[in-house]
Motif scaffolding. Structure first.
Motif, PDB file in Angstrom:
ATOM      1  N   CYS A 264       0.965  -1.252  -0.115  1.00  0.00           N
ATOM      2  CA  CYS A 264       0.117  -0.133  -0.001  1.00  0.00           C
ATOM      3  C   CYS A 264       0.834   1.114  -0.048  1.00  0.00           C
ATOM      4  CB  CYS A 264      -1.044   0.075   1.031  1.00  0.00           C
ATOM      5  SG  CYS A 264      -0.109   0.301   2.673  1.00  0.00           S
ATOM      6  N   ILE A 265       2.321   1.105   0.300  1.00  0.00           N
ATOM      7  CA  ILE A 265       2.961   2.377   0.382  1.00  0.00           C
ATOM      8  C   ILE A 265       3.087   3.198  -0.901  1.00  0.00           C
ATOM      9  CG2 ILE A 265       5.284   3.342   1.126  1.00  0.00           C
ATOM     10  CD1 ILE A 265       3.339   2.525   3.441  1.00  0.00           C
ATOM     11  N   PRO A 266       3.438   2.532  -2.115  1.00  0.00           N
ATOM     12  CA  PRO A 266       3.343   3.319  -3.202  1.00  0.00           C
ATOM     13  C   PRO A 266       2.107   4.131  -3.340  1.00  0.00           C
ATOM     14  CG  PRO A 266       4.099   1.211  -3.557  1.00  0.00           C
ATOM     15  CD  PRO A 266       3.715   1.341  -2.340  1.00  0.00           C
TER      16      PRO A 266
ATOM     17  N   THR B 137      -2.208   1.242   9.511  1.00  0.00           N
ATOM     18  CA  THR B 137      -1.256   2.049   8.648  1.00  0.00           C
ATOM     19  C   THR B 137      -1.825   3.552   8.587  1.00  0.00           C
ATOM     20  OG1 THR B 137      -0.504   0.215   7.478  1.00  0.00           O
ATOM     21  CG2 THR B 137      -0.070   2.335   6.668  1.00  0.00           C
ATOM     22  N   GLY B 138      -1.123   4.521   8.626  1.00  0.00           N
ATOM     23  CA  GLY B 138      -1.727   5.900   8.731  1.00  0.00           C
ATOM     24  C   GLY B 138      -2.200   6.596   7.326  1.00  0.00           C
ATOM     25  N   THR B 139      -3.258   5.827   6.795  1.00  0.00           N
ATOM     26  CA  THR B 139      -3.722   6.425   5.537  1.00  0.00           C
ATOM     27  C   THR B 139      -5.296   6.456   5.751  1.00  0.00           C
ATOM     28  OG1 THR B 139      -4.030   4.449   4.326  1.00  0.00           O
ATOM     29  CG2 THR B 139      -2.100   5.407   4.186  1.00  0.00           C
ATOM     30  N   ASP B 140      -6.069   7.266   5.051  1.00  0.00           N
ATOM     31  CA  ASP B 140      -7.544   7.352   5.222  1.00  0.00           C
ATOM     32  C   ASP B 140      -8.196   6.087   4.747  1.00  0.00           C
ATOM     33  OD1 ASP B 140      -6.826   7.966   2.539  1.00  0.00           O
ATOM     34  OD2 ASP B 140      -7.850   9.528   2.158  1.00  0.00           O
ATOM     35  N   VAL B 141      -7.503   5.361   3.893  1.00  0.00           N
ATOM     36  CA  VAL B 141      -8.011   4.096   3.220  1.00  0.00           C
ATOM     37  C   VAL B 141      -8.182   3.300   4.052  1.00  0.00           C
ATOM     38  CG1 VAL B 141      -7.591   2.570   1.399  1.00  0.00           C
ATOM     39  CG2 VAL B 141      -7.514   4.707   0.582  1.00  0.00           C
TER      40      VAL B 141
ATOM     41  N   ILE C  38      -0.534   4.680  13.866  1.00  0.00           N
ATOM     42  CA  ILE C  38       0.718   4.942  14.689  1.00  0.00           C
ATOM     43  C   ILE C  38       1.908   4.352  13.971  1.00  0.00           C
ATOM     44  CG2 ILE C  38       2.188   4.025  16.706  1.00  0.00           C
ATOM     45  CD1 ILE C  38      -0.783   3.677  17.954  1.00  0.00           C
ATOM     46  N   ALA C  39       2.968   4.976  13.840  1.00  0.00           N
ATOM     47  CA  ALA C  39       4.163   4.511  13.090  1.00  0.00           C
ATOM     48  C   ALA C  39       4.605   3.056  13.690  1.00  0.00           C
ATOM     49  CB  ALA C  39       5.369   5.588  13.536  1.00  0.00           C
ATOM     50  N   PHE C  40       4.944   2.308  12.943  1.00  0.00           N
ATOM     51  CA  PHE C  40       5.283   1.079  12.979  1.00  0.00           C
ATOM     52  C   PHE C  40       6.495   0.615  14.011  1.00  0.00           C
ATOM     53  CE2 PHE C  40       7.375  -3.092  11.763  1.00  0.00           C
ATOM     54  CZ  PHE C  40       6.183  -3.981  11.804  1.00  0.00           C
TER      55      PHE C  40
END
Length: 345
Positions: free
Chosen positions: A110-112, A188-192, A208-210
């Motif tokens: 998901c990061i890209p 993971t810190g995204t709206d999705v 929260i950051a991993f």
């Protein structure tokens, strides 16, 4: 006056000499794609970053890639691996990839999506039906769609590795989907991610950051975390959580991001060596991943005798994930990619 003029001329000549020596010294520096003045290739230094610990399989196979590249290039390409967020978090490393200050990074699928937004949804519950479905997608037409999107976003999606699904470690017992309701869970810190995890599971999503998850579990900021089992083991989350909940609903893959600038600096021969080694490593990773979960579940049980492994019936969860898909698709403009992935089911 004459003395002053002579001193000025002498200072200018000295400065020119220093600049000349500096330029000569820089000709042999080790950067991706540099070459000496006679046209021969200089030694290349290729840096890879990721956020998992040094004993994680991303590190193991990245270092194996480094050894393979060194051998095939006769030592003219040096690959350096930086684990455990040494170069920054995923967002920071991604920006470094895009501006040419980092050559490669290994990250979650998901990061890209931080730069090509449709990929934000690739870990959502119900998108993939099985590992076989993931494999068909990432090496088929959906994979090509993702590569084109990432290229337009300013970087290369060089490859994808298979990865196990996201599962849950919890400090509280979970026996059914209803037990997730309101559970404070690191995501993971995204709206999705927040939208699809709250919509599918009914939990209270807490970005929260991993690197901060262990302390957050310890302090009760969150009571659960979703990640691949190997990553949670490497970060020692099982020392704090007595419940491992297997849903087989949030499948994932590892995205290999490469800097366009770094790749374009390589010679054709160097690109060929890198690609040959990457192809070999991908095949090894994809074979290894088939047994990874069982290996790490056994290790967790050995190190935490109180650990309970709970396998949920994911039928309702997959349906809930697909029910919230329209909201997720709208958030990340992902209809084309979603349709292509579901067509591979």
């Amino acid at each position: 006056m004459k003395h002053t003029f002579r001193r000025t001329i002498a200072m200018i000549m000295t400065l020119l000499m220093i600049l000349s020596l500096t330029a000569c010294g820089q000709r042999g520096s080790s950067n991706a794609g540099n070459s000496d003045g006679d046209g021969t290739s200089a030694t290349v230094t290729w840096r890879i970053g990721h956020n998992n610990p040094e004993d994680h399989y991303w590190s193991v196979y990245a270092n194996k890639f480094a050894d393979m590249v060194a051998e095939k290039s006769n030592g003219t390409i040096e690959v350096q691996v930086y684990a455990n967020s040494q170069l920054g978090d995923d967002n920071a490393m991604g920006e470094m990839i895009r501006n040419g200050n980092l050559d490669e990074m290994i990250t979650g699928g998901c990061i890209p999506g931080n730069w090509y937004s449709p990929m934000k949804m690739v870990e959502m519950a119900g998108l993939f039906d099985s590992w076989e479905h993931v494999e068909r997608a990432i090496y088929g037409e959906p994979g090509e769609i993702m590569k084109r999107g990432c290229e337009e976003a300013g970087f290369i999606l060089w490859d994808n590795w298979m990865r196990t699904s996201f599962e849950c470690l919890s400090t509280k017992p979970i026996e059914s989907l209803d037990d997730f309701k309101g559970l404070k869970t690191r995501v993971t810190g995204t709206d999705v991610w927040v939208t699809h995890m709250e919509g599918a599971y009914g939990l209270s999503a807490t970005p929260i950051a991993f690197s901060e998850v262990f302390s957050s579990l310890q302090q009760g900021v969150v009571n659960a975390v979703f990640n691949p089992i190997s990553s949670m083991y490497s970060m020692r989350f099982h020392e704090l959580c007595d419940y491992l909940v297997l849903t087989k609903a949030n499948y994932d893959f590892a995205a290999i991001m490469v800097s366009t600038q770094s790749w374009n600096k390589l010679t054709d021969e160097q690109k060929s060596i890198m690609q040959e080694c990457e192809d070999a490593i991908r095949a090894e990773v994809n074979e290894y991943i088939k047994t990874e979960d069982a290996t790490y579940i056994d290790l967790m049980k050995q190190e935490n005798p109180d650990l309970k492994v709970i396998e949920l019936d994911n039928t309702a969860l997959l349906e809930a994930g697909r029910a919230v898909a329209p909201q997720v698709i709208e958030l990340c403009n992902g209809q084309e990619l979603y349709d292509a992935i579901r067509a591979c089911a």
